[in-house]
Design a protein around this motif. Structure first.
Motif, mmCIF file in Angstrom:
data_model
loop_
_atom_site.group_PDB
_atom_site.id
_atom_site.type_symbol
_atom_site.label_atom_id
_atom_site.label_comp_id
_atom_site.label_asym_id
_atom_site.label_seq_id
_atom_site.Cartn_x
_atom_site.Cartn_y
_atom_site.Cartn_z
ATOM 1 N N TYR A 141 0.854 -1.188 0.000
ATOM 2 C CA TYR A 141 0.000 0.000 0.000
ATOM 3 C C TYR A 141 0.891 1.240 0.000
ATOM 4 O O TYR A 141 1.774 1.380 0.850
ATOM 5 C CB TYR A 141 -0.844 0.056 1.273
ATOM 6 C CG TYR A 141 -2.092 -0.786 1.264
ATOM 7 C CD1 TYR A 141 -3.215 -0.402 0.525
ATOM 8 C CD2 TYR A 141 -2.169 -1.951 2.025
ATOM 9 C CE1 TYR A 141 -4.374 -1.159 0.541
ATOM 10 C CE2 TYR A 141 -3.325 -2.721 2.042
ATOM 11 C CZ TYR A 141 -4.414 -2.314 1.299
ATOM 12 O OH TYR A 141 -5.556 -3.069 1.313
ATOM 13 N N VAL A 142 0.634 2.145 -0.924
ATOM 14 C CA VAL A 142 1.312 3.443 -0.920
ATOM 15 C C VAL A 142 0.242 4.509 -0.707
ATOM 16 O O VAL A 142 -0.679 4.651 -1.518
ATOM 17 C CB VAL A 142 2.095 3.691 -2.222
ATOM 18 C CG1 VAL A 142 2.745 5.068 -2.194
ATOM 19 C CG2 VAL A 142 3.151 2.605 -2.424
ATOM 20 N N SER A 143 0.361 5.222 0.398
ATOM 21 C CA SER A 143 -0.648 6.223 0.772
ATOM 22 C C SER A 143 -0.298 7.602 0.232
ATOM 23 O O SER A 143 0.820 7.842 -0.230
ATOM 24 C CB SER A 143 -0.758 6.292 2.303
ATOM 25 O OG SER A 143 -1.089 5.039 2.844
ATOM 26 N N THR A 144 -1.255 8.502 0.330
ATOM 27 C CA THR A 144 -1.130 9.922 -0.040
ATOM 28 C C THR A 144 -0.617 10.119 -1.471
ATOM 29 O O THR A 144 0.147 11.030 -1.748
ATOM 30 C CB THR A 144 -0.238 10.710 0.961
ATOM 31 O OG1 THR A 144 1.091 10.158 0.968
ATOM 32 C CG2 THR A 144 -0.810 10.646 2.368
ATOM 33 N N VAL A 145 -1.045 9.260 -2.371
ATOM 34 C CA VAL A 145 -0.579 9.320 -3.758
ATOM 35 C C VAL A 145 -1.031 10.602 -4.451
ATOM 36 O O VAL A 145 -0.305 11.177 -5.259
ATOM 37 C CB VAL A 145 -1.067 8.070 -4.530
ATOM 38 C CG1 VAL A 145 -0.860 8.227 -6.038
ATOM 39 C CG2 VAL A 145 -0.355 6.828 -4.008
ATOM 40 N N PHE A 146 -2.238 11.066 -4.123
ATOM 41 C CA PHE A 146 -2.785 12.235 -4.811
ATOM 42 C C PHE A 146 -2.835 13.476 -3.929
ATOM 43 O O PHE A 146 -3.275 14.534 -4.379
ATOM 44 C CB PHE A 146 -4.186 11.906 -5.335
ATOM 45 C CG PHE A 146 -4.191 10.770 -6.321
ATOM 46 C CD1 PHE A 146 -3.827 10.977 -7.633
ATOM 47 C CD2 PHE A 146 -4.540 9.484 -5.929
ATOM 48 C CE1 PHE A 146 -3.820 9.931 -8.555
ATOM 49 C CE2 PHE A 146 -4.547 8.434 -6.834
ATOM 50 C CZ PHE A 146 -4.177 8.652 -8.147
ATOM 51 N N GLY A 147 -2.415 13.342 -2.686
ATOM 52 C CA GLY A 147 -2.409 14.497 -1.801
ATOM 53 C C GLY A 147 -2.170 14.094 -0.368
ATOM 54 O O GLY A 147 -2.559 13.002 0.059
#
Length: 299
Positions: A141-147
């Protein structure tokens, strides 16, 4: 546009959906709910998280829940794992797939994991390597991809640096998260335009939150780029405990309604899904936020 004929839905409600709920759900109720979800046609259910109980008390019964569910051989039962200790518990509980997690933005990673990105990566490498040696597939899981709630918009290059490392360490799939629900279809398009040239599309999933009501629109945009794997949470449960105001994931029931009416198959039975949603709604003693459940509750 040519949309996929089939889409895989990865149900994250028992983990991502419940982790932020204040009402403590007994382990047996969680087991009953997951068993109900297993009857819907879902092929993937993330059942819990093996994090320290002080961080997410709601999931402190992770081993009991994972050991107590009835396993359907056609379903992958996954769990979130933060470190080697969590991995040992997940293996003890016979979890099928291990999920590791980190942020693409430095500040959110510090708040969420209490480590910098550079300090987190070696931990990820060890867990991914150990999980693979134990015969487990690994999802990243990679979080905060768009902000990011602290840093604002995150550049694609920043996201790709993290993804590149995780793939190098051996993850089988990356789930790209709009953790606080800030993405727009245009932003998703601009990101995917680059991402699909860099990564195998079959190893990419999108994980949209619906904080600003954009989740289904963002799913639709992702379909245009050939994405066929989406995370969702039944009834729209969820939210990021480290990102105030973030609402739940795109609701599985709303997502299924849209996809099926577009002629895109998921293998999921909508009636059985609503039955499972009704069950967890009764446990939480409050209406679920999805549109489909609003219709159901009004009947």
């Amino acid at each position: 546009m040519i949309w996929p004929e089939n889409v895989t839905i990865k149900e994250v409600g028992p983990r991502d959906g419940l982790q932020n709920e204040k009402v403590m759900i007994p382990a047996q109720s969680k087991i009953d709910w997951i068993d109900q979800l297993s009857e819907t046609g879902l092929s993937y259910i993330e059942v819990t998280s093996f994090v320290h109980p002080k961080w997410i008390p709601q999931l402190s019964d992770s081993i009991e829940v994972a050991k107590g569910i009835k396993r359907n051989p056609d379903i992958t039962y996954a769990a979130l794992v933060p470190n080697q200790r969590g991995l040992e518990s997940a293996i003890e509980a016979n979890i099928d797939e291990i999920s590791v997690f980190m942020s693409s933005s430095e500040t959110h990673n510090l708040k969420n994991i209490n480590k910098s990105i550079s300090d987190t990566l070696p931990v990820m490498k060890d867990v991914i390597g150990s999980a693979a040696k134990s015969g487990k597939t690994v999802r990243g899981y990679v979080s905060t991809v768009f902000g990011c709630p602290y840093e604002g918009q995150v550049s694609p290059e920043q996201v790709f640096r993290v993804c590149d490392q995780l793939f190098e360490y051996g993850i089988n799939e990356v789930s790209l998260g709009d953790t606080i629900g800030v993405a727009s279809p245009r932003q998703v398009a601009l990101f995917l335009e680059r991402a699909v040239k860099r990564y195998d599309i079959s190893k990419m999933a999108l994980h949209f939150h619906d904080t600003r009501g954009m989740a289904l629109a963002n799913v639709l945009q992702s379909l245009d780029y050939g994405v066929e794997i989406f995370d969702s949470s039944l009834g729209g449960l969820g939210g990021c405990p480290y990102a105030p105001g973030a609402s739940g994931n795109v609701a599985t029931d709303d997502l299924i309604h849209m996809l099926h009416n577009m002629g895109i198959q998921t293998g999921i039975n909508q009636e059985k899904l609503i039955k499972a949603a009704s069950m967890i709604q009764s446990f939480l003693e409050k209406p679920l936020p999805s549109h489909q459940m609003a219709v159901y509750n009004a009947q």
